[in-house]
Design a protein around this motif. Structure first.
Motif, PDB file in Angstrom:
ATOM      1  N   THR A 229     -34.917 -22.610 -12.522  1.00  0.00           N
ATOM      2  CA  THR A 229     -34.460 -23.708 -11.655  1.00  0.00           C
ATOM      3  C   THR A 229     -34.281 -23.219 -10.213  1.00  0.00           C
ATOM      4  OG1 THR A 229     -33.252 -24.563 -13.547  1.00  0.00           O
ATOM      5  CG2 THR A 229     -32.731 -25.530 -11.419  1.00  0.00           C
ATOM      6  N   CYS A 230     -33.690 -22.036 -10.060  1.00  0.00           N
ATOM      7  CA  CYS A 230     -33.349 -21.544  -8.719  1.00  0.00           C
ATOM      8  C   CYS A 230     -34.186 -20.326  -8.347  1.00  0.00           C
ATOM      9  CB  CYS A 230     -31.867 -21.200  -8.648  1.00  0.00           C
ATOM     10  SG  CYS A 230     -31.385 -19.901  -9.812  1.00  0.00           S
TER      11      CYS A 230
ATOM     12  N   CYS B 105     -26.473 -23.359  -8.573  1.00  0.00           N
ATOM     13  CA  CYS B 105     -27.499 -23.774  -9.532  1.00  0.00           C
ATOM     14  C   CYS B 105     -26.824 -24.212 -10.830  1.00  0.00           C
ATOM     15  CB  CYS B 105     -28.467 -22.629  -9.805  1.00  0.00           C
ATOM     16  SG  CYS B 105     -29.625 -22.989 -11.151  1.00  0.00           S
TER      17      CYS B 105
ATOM     18  N   CYS C   6     -33.709 -17.217 -13.663  1.00  0.00           N
ATOM     19  CA  CYS C   6     -33.564 -18.661 -13.896  1.00  0.00           C
ATOM     20  C   CYS C   6     -34.690 -19.377 -13.177  1.00  0.00           C
ATOM     21  CB  CYS C   6     -32.201 -19.109 -13.351  1.00  0.00           C
ATOM     22  SG  CYS C   6     -31.996 -20.882 -13.244  1.00  0.00           S
TER      23      CYS C   6
ATOM     24  N   THR D 268     -28.154 -24.762 -13.685  1.00  0.00           N
ATOM     25  CA  THR D 268     -28.730 -24.171 -14.896  1.00  0.00           C
ATOM     26  C   THR D 268     -28.084 -22.831 -15.220  1.00  0.00           C
ATOM     27  OG1 THR D 268     -30.820 -25.229 -14.340  1.00  0.00           O
ATOM     28  CG2 THR D 268     -30.896 -23.486 -16.010  1.00  0.00           C
ATOM     29  N   CYS D 269     -27.970 -21.969 -14.200  1.00  0.00           N
ATOM     30  CA  CYS D 269     -27.464 -20.612 -14.462  1.00  0.00           C
ATOM     31  C   CYS D 269     -26.054 -20.400 -13.919  1.00  0.00           C
ATOM     32  CB  CYS D 269     -28.409 -19.573 -13.867  1.00  0.00           C
ATOM     33  SG  CYS D 269     -28.453 -19.606 -12.061  1.00  0.00           S
TER      34      CYS D 269
HETATM   35 ZN   LIG Z   1     -30.370 -20.863 -11.604  1.00  0.00          ZN
END
Ligand SMILES: [Zn+2]
Ligand SMILES: [Zn+2]
Length: 375
Positions: A201-202, A142, A199, A144-145
Motif C-alpha cells: 500500500t505504501c 498507512c 507493505c 495497511t501496515c
Molecule cells: Zn503500509
C-alpha cells in the motif's frame, strides 16, 4: 548541530564546574520534556545531559579534553595494551568527530515535514472569530501496515551484513597502528534490519498521501497574514514517525463596505445635501445587523460618527472596538428650473452665502477634510 560538549553548554573550555552546572541548569529548563515536548528538544536535552555528565566528572572531563569519547572514563590511558581496546573508542580518540555515530542503528522513523496552507477569510470572521474547514493534501499513516512498512504478517529481519548494528567497520594499518573507519551499512542503510516484504500500500514507507479535512478555529482580531500553528497536523513521518505541524496562513478578503483600522471598523455613508442640512435617520447595515444612524441637522461632509462596541474583537481580549461612520454629502449636479429657483431663494434668505461671499477654506474645513482622507 554540534556535538562539542563545551559548545553544547555554551561555556568556555576552562569553565569551572560551577559554571558548567549553571549553564546546564539554564539549558535544561528550556529543553526539559515537560516544558518542550518536541522531538528536537528531546534530542538536544539528551546531548546536553551527556555533556553535563562528562564535564562535571573530573576524570571523564580530562579524558574528553584529551580527545577521548564520552564513555572512556574508566579506560585509564594507553598502558593496558591493545587487547582491551574497543575499535570504536580508538577511532573516537583519534578523530574526535564521530562521537555518537557508532551508538547503534538509525531508527526508520523520522519526523514528518511541516506544512503551510493558505486560508481566505472574510472581515466578519475577523470581527467575531470563526471556525473554518480546510482540506489539504498530506501524508497520513498507512492503514495497511500502521507505519511498520512491512506487508501484513511480516516483520523486519536482522541485517546479516552488519549483525544489526547499522554500521560496518573497516580496519586499515597506519603509522599509529590499526585505524578503524566506520560507515552506515549499505545493505540496511544503517537501520540494522531489513524489510524483506515491504507493505504494498505504501511501498514500504509507512505512510500514504491523502486529502485531509480539518476544522480550524480562528480567533477574533487576527491580522492579514497571521499564521495559526496546528501541532502535529502536518505530514506523518516516515515509518510512522511523529507528525510535523500545519501552519494555516490567513488572508483577509477586502470587504465591500468596511475597512479595518486597528480595533475599529470604518465605513462611509452618502446623504443628500438637504438631509445634511435638515437632519435624518438612515438604516445602516453593520456586522451586528441593521442599526439606525441618526444624523443631526447640519452634519458636515467628512464628519465622523462613532457607534460604540460594533468594531473588531481584539485578539485574546473581549472589549470590541468601535464602528466609525464617515459622512459624505452629495451635492446635486443637475437642477430643474424649479429646483434652481428654490435654491436661489434659499440663498437670498441667507445673506452670508451669496455668490462671491464664500469664505476661503478655514482651518476647520481643511481639518475635517484631512480626517476624512485618513479615515
Ligand atoms: Zn503500509
Ligand atoms: Zn546492515
Amino acid at each position: 548541530m554540534t556535538d562539542d560538549y563545551y559548545e553544547l553548554l555554551g561555556v568556555s573550555r576552562d569553565a569551572s564546574t560551577e559554571e558548567i552546572k549553571k549553564a546546564y541548569r539554564k539549558k535544561a529548563r528550556s529543553l526539559h520534556p515537560d516544558v518542550n515536548p518536541s522531538a528536537e528538544a528531546a534530542e538536544e536535552y539528551k546531548k546536553v545531559s551527556a555533556a553535563y555528565e562528562t564535564l562535571t566528572n573530573p576524570e571523564k572531563r580530562r579524558m574528553y579534553d584529551m580527545g577521548g569519547g564520552p564513555d572512556m572514563g574508566g579506560m585509564g590511558g594507553f598502558g593496558g595494551g591493545a587487547a582491551g581496546f574497543d575499535f570504536g573508542d580508538i577511532f573516537d580518540m583519534f578523530t574526535g568527530g564521530m562521537r555518537g555515530r557508532a551508538q547503534g542503528p538509525v531508527p526508520r522513523q523520522r519526523r514528518g515535514g511541516d506544512q503551510l496552507q493558505q486560508l481566505r477569510i472574510e472581515l466578519r470572521d475577523v470581527v467575531f472569530g470563526a471556525e473554518k474547514q480546510i482540506s489539504y493534501t498530506t501524508a497520513v499513516l498507512c492503514g495497511t501496515c500502521q507505519g511498520s512498512c512491512c506487508a501484513p504478517g511480516t516483520s523486519p529481519t536482522r541485517c546479516t551484513q552488519c549483525q544489526g548494528t547499522g554500521h560496518v567497520q573497516r580496519v586499515t594499518q597506519s603509522l599509529l597502528g590499526q585505524m578503524v573507519t566506520m560507515s552506515p551499512c549499505p545493505v540496511c542503510e544503517g537501520h540494522g534490519d531489513v524489510i524483506d516484504s515491504p507493505c504494498t500500500t505504501c511501498s514500504g514507507h509507512g505512510r500514504v498521501i491523502e486529502e485531509r479535512t480539518l476544522t480550524v478555529k480562528i480567533p477574533a482580531g487576527v491580522e492579514n497574514g497571521t499564521r495559526i500553528q496546528l501541532r502535529s497536523q502536518g505530514e506523518v513521518g516516515e515509518a510512522g514517525g511523529p507528525s510535523g505541524d500545519l501552519f494555516v496562513e490567513l488572508s483577509v478578503a477586502d470587504d465591500p463596505h468596511f475597512v479595518r483600522d486597528g480595533d475599529d471598523l470604518v465605513t462611509r455613508v452618502r446623504i443628500p445635501m438637504t438631509s445634511a442640512a435638515l437632519g435624518t435617520t438612515i438604516p445602516l447595515t453593520t456586522f451586528d445587523g441593521e442599526r439606525d444612524l441618526e444624523l443631526e441637522p447640519g452634519v458636515q461632509p467628512g464628519e465622523q460618527l462613532t457607534l460604540k462596541g460594533l468594531g473588531v474583537t481584539p485578539l485574546r481580549r473581549e472589549k470590541r472596538g468601535d464602528l466609525r461612520v464617515i459622512v459624505d454629502v452629495v451635492v446635486p449636479t443637475k437642477l430643474s428650473e424649479e429646483q434652481r429657483q428654490i435654491l436661489e431663494r434659499f440663498a437670498e434668505a441667507r445673506p452670508e452665502e451669496k455668490h462671491g461671499q464664500v469664505r476661503q477654506g478655514s482651518q476647520g474645513v481643511f481639518g475635517r477634510l484631512r480626517d476624512a482622507f485618513r479615515g
